[in-house]
Design an enzyme around this catalytic site. Structure first.
Site, short mmCIF file in Angstrom:
data_model
loop_
_atom_site.label_atom_id
_atom_site.label_comp_id
_atom_site.label_asym_id
_atom_site.label_seq_id
_atom_site.Cartn_x
_atom_site.Cartn_y
_atom_site.Cartn_z
N SER A 262 0.01 13.02 -10.74
CA SER A 262 0.78 12.47 -11.11
C SER A 262 -0.21 11.50 -11.10
O SER A 262 -1.65 11.42 -10.71
CB SER A 262 1.96 11.69 -10.43
OG SER A 262 1.08 11.60 -9.43
N LYS A 263 0.34 10.20 -12.36
CA LYS A 263 -0.78 9.40 -13.04
C LYS A 263 -1.01 8.61 -11.65
O LYS A 263 -2.09 7.47 -11.09
CB LYS A 263 0.14 8.65 -13.89
CG LYS A 263 -0.24 6.75 -14.45
CD LYS A 263 0.24 6.62 -14.97
CE LYS A 263 0.05 5.20 -15.60
NZ LYS A 263 -1.02 4.50 -14.59
#
Ligand code: GLU
Length: 512
Positions: A262-263
């Site tokens: 994920s970011k």
């Protein structure tokens, strides 16, 4: 049977910046298309107006262009199967929704959000399907006249797919093999919403893949749960014989644990998860990109290609042409691929090492400018030689500057700790003497200068380490960098002497 022409599509939704996982999907589509002399389509899936983000489509185009992933058919490129943006294909979808309704494969449902909420509250694990649909408000449970009246009164409705219960649905995937799912676990998915006169992802995706004659649907694993429904939709339309082959790619996993990349992982561990820097139009937030961090597109492509695929041996560095030649679904893995970003840096180092200095010089123009240096003040040859000399120590493009800035800027200050160690009482005098030795050289090349200077040091009985390090401190500003006489050869006699003079004047002998 004649082999079908390979036609693949990358079908992103413009809901934000293209994630690095999406880039890998695009890349695998591209490699497979090129390998088979096929077509690569870019289709913009923008039927979810609520999630539309301005700028996202341009971002997708720019990212693919930077990475060298060429599109044959798309919004910008045109093509015989357009339009390639789903919001421009409403008429087409309407026609196919009608087909399903007329054939009794879909039905109209009027349930309001509140009614659906109530149904969910009343029944644990409520699913809109064969077991519940007759208790809901739809064209199967209601009299024809009532349905017609509601439509005539412009009541909002959705069209739902009629899933027959108790059937085994086979998803035949080129990486995963045959996956069998019982239709009992599927719900009657919404295919179309009258409120915005747009289909949902499922219908638009299937209709377009059919009309665009897509041969292989290569996409991320997160879409695997939709595949059984898609199989049933192909069947409902009577398109099963020409349905594309499914290829669901393994997930990209966090570098340091289980779960999807994920970011947040990028923010936490300090690496980008987007190809290009992204400026969020709503929050104003900026997210870092591989390009701006100083990755070479070829290196990123090579790194991404190996996240979920291998060439069958342990070859790692491969050009895009080699990747095209070697790529195969047989060597794609079913299990997730860890996003080992350190490995990404390693690839970048390899690519920088293999990039000739004149190409690095072009890539470095912006960084030079950002550091107050006009790249045009130096000849192309000079800049190329400078970066060639330091590229062995660079992982990312900014490291080239870090390692080689002194070729473009004389030092203004000198490393304290090196002064303390190397700049002695008699150093200024010895440096003056060194100037004389250098000026006396007929040939200032590294090869010619080195033995003369070393001989002078030996003849005088000077301390080799101290003299050479003081020399380096004066020219570079600190005691690091490539071979000293290679540096001075490139700087030239005048610049070398000027730097020595400046150091003699500026550096104070430490008192201890
Ligand atoms: N629009 C979907 C996405 O954003 C496409 C999934 C597919 O390739 O079928 O990824």
């Amino acid at each position: 049977m004649t082999q079908r022409k390979v036609r693949v599509r990358f079908a992103p939704s413009p809901t934000g910046p293209l994630h690095i996982g999406g880039v890998r999907t695009a890349l695998y589509n591209y490699l497979f298309a090129r390998q088979n002399g096929g077509d690569m389509i870019l289709r913009i899936e923008d039927t979810d107006s609520q999630r539309f983000v301005p700028g996202a489509e341009d971002y997708i185009n720019e990212s693919l262009k930077w990475l060298g992933i060429k599109i044959d058919e798309g919004v910008r490129e045109g093509g015989a199967y357009g339009p390639y943006k789903q919001s421009e294909r409403r008429d087409i979808y309407r026609e196919f929704v009608k087909k399903l309704l007329d054939a009794g494969k879909a039905y109209i449902a009027f349930d309001t959000p509140a009614e659906l909420e109530k149904a969910r509250a009343e029944k644990a694990n409520f699913q809109y399907d064969a077991s519940t649909r007759m208790s809901m408000r739809n064209s199967l449970s209601m009299p024809r006249e009532e349905v017609d009246a509601l439509i005539a009164a412009c009541t909002s409705y959705v069209v739902r797919f009629l899933v027959e219960p108790g059937r085994d649905v086979v998803v035949d995937d080129l990486i995963r093999g045959k996956v069998v799912i019982n239709s009992n676990i599927l719900d009657d998915k919404v295919l179309y919403k009258s409120a915005d006169d747009l289909p949902t992802y499922h219908l638009a995706n299937i209709v377009d893949d059919h009309l665009m004659e897509v041969s292989h649907v290569i996409r991320g694993e997160e879409w695997l749960p939709s595949a059984p429904l898609h199989v049933l939709l192909y069947e409902a339309f009577g398109w099963s014989d020409t349905a594309p082959r499914f290829v669901h790619l393994p997930l990209l996993l966090k570098p340091d644990g289980k779960g999807k990349l994920s970011k947040r992982d990028g923010d936490r561990l300090g690496f980008p998860v987007f190809p290009l820097e992204w400026h969020d139009p709503k929050s104003g937030e900026t997210s870092s990109g591989f390009r701006e961090k100083g990755y070479l597109p070829e290196a990123l492509v090579n790194f991404l290609a190996l996240l979920g695929w291998n060439p069958g041996d342990d070859t790692e560095v491969m050009s895009v042409d080699q990747l095209i030649e070697k790529f195969s679904f047989e060597h794609c893995s079913k299990s997730g691929a860890r996003f080992a970003f350190e490995k990404g840096k390693w690839f970048n180092h390899e690519y920088i090492m293999n990039t000739p200095g004149d190409e690095l010089a072009v890539l470095m123009r912006q960084i030079m400018t950002d550091n107050g240096v006009n790249p045009d003040d130096f000849t192309a040859e000079y800049t190329a030689r400078a970066f060639d000399m330091v590229k062995g120590r660079a992982e990312l493009l900014p490291d080239l500057w870090e390692q080689g800035y002194f070729f473009f800027k004389a030092p203004d200050s000198y490393a304290e700790k090196d002064i303390r160690k190397r700049w002695k009482e008699d150093t200024p005098r010895i440096m003056e003497e060194l100037i004389g030795v250098l000026q006396g050289l007929d040939d200032f090349s590294s090869k010619a200068a080195e033995p003369v200077v070393l001989q002078w040091i030996a003849d005088k009985g000077y301390h080799l380490g101290n003299v050479m390090n003081a020399f380096r401190l004066a020219v570079v500003g600190q005691c690091k960098g490539p071979h000293m006489f290679d540096i001075t050869e490139l700087l030239g006699l005048d610049e070398t002497v000027a730097r020595l003079k400046k150091a003699i004047e500026k550096i104070e002998v430490p008192q201890n």
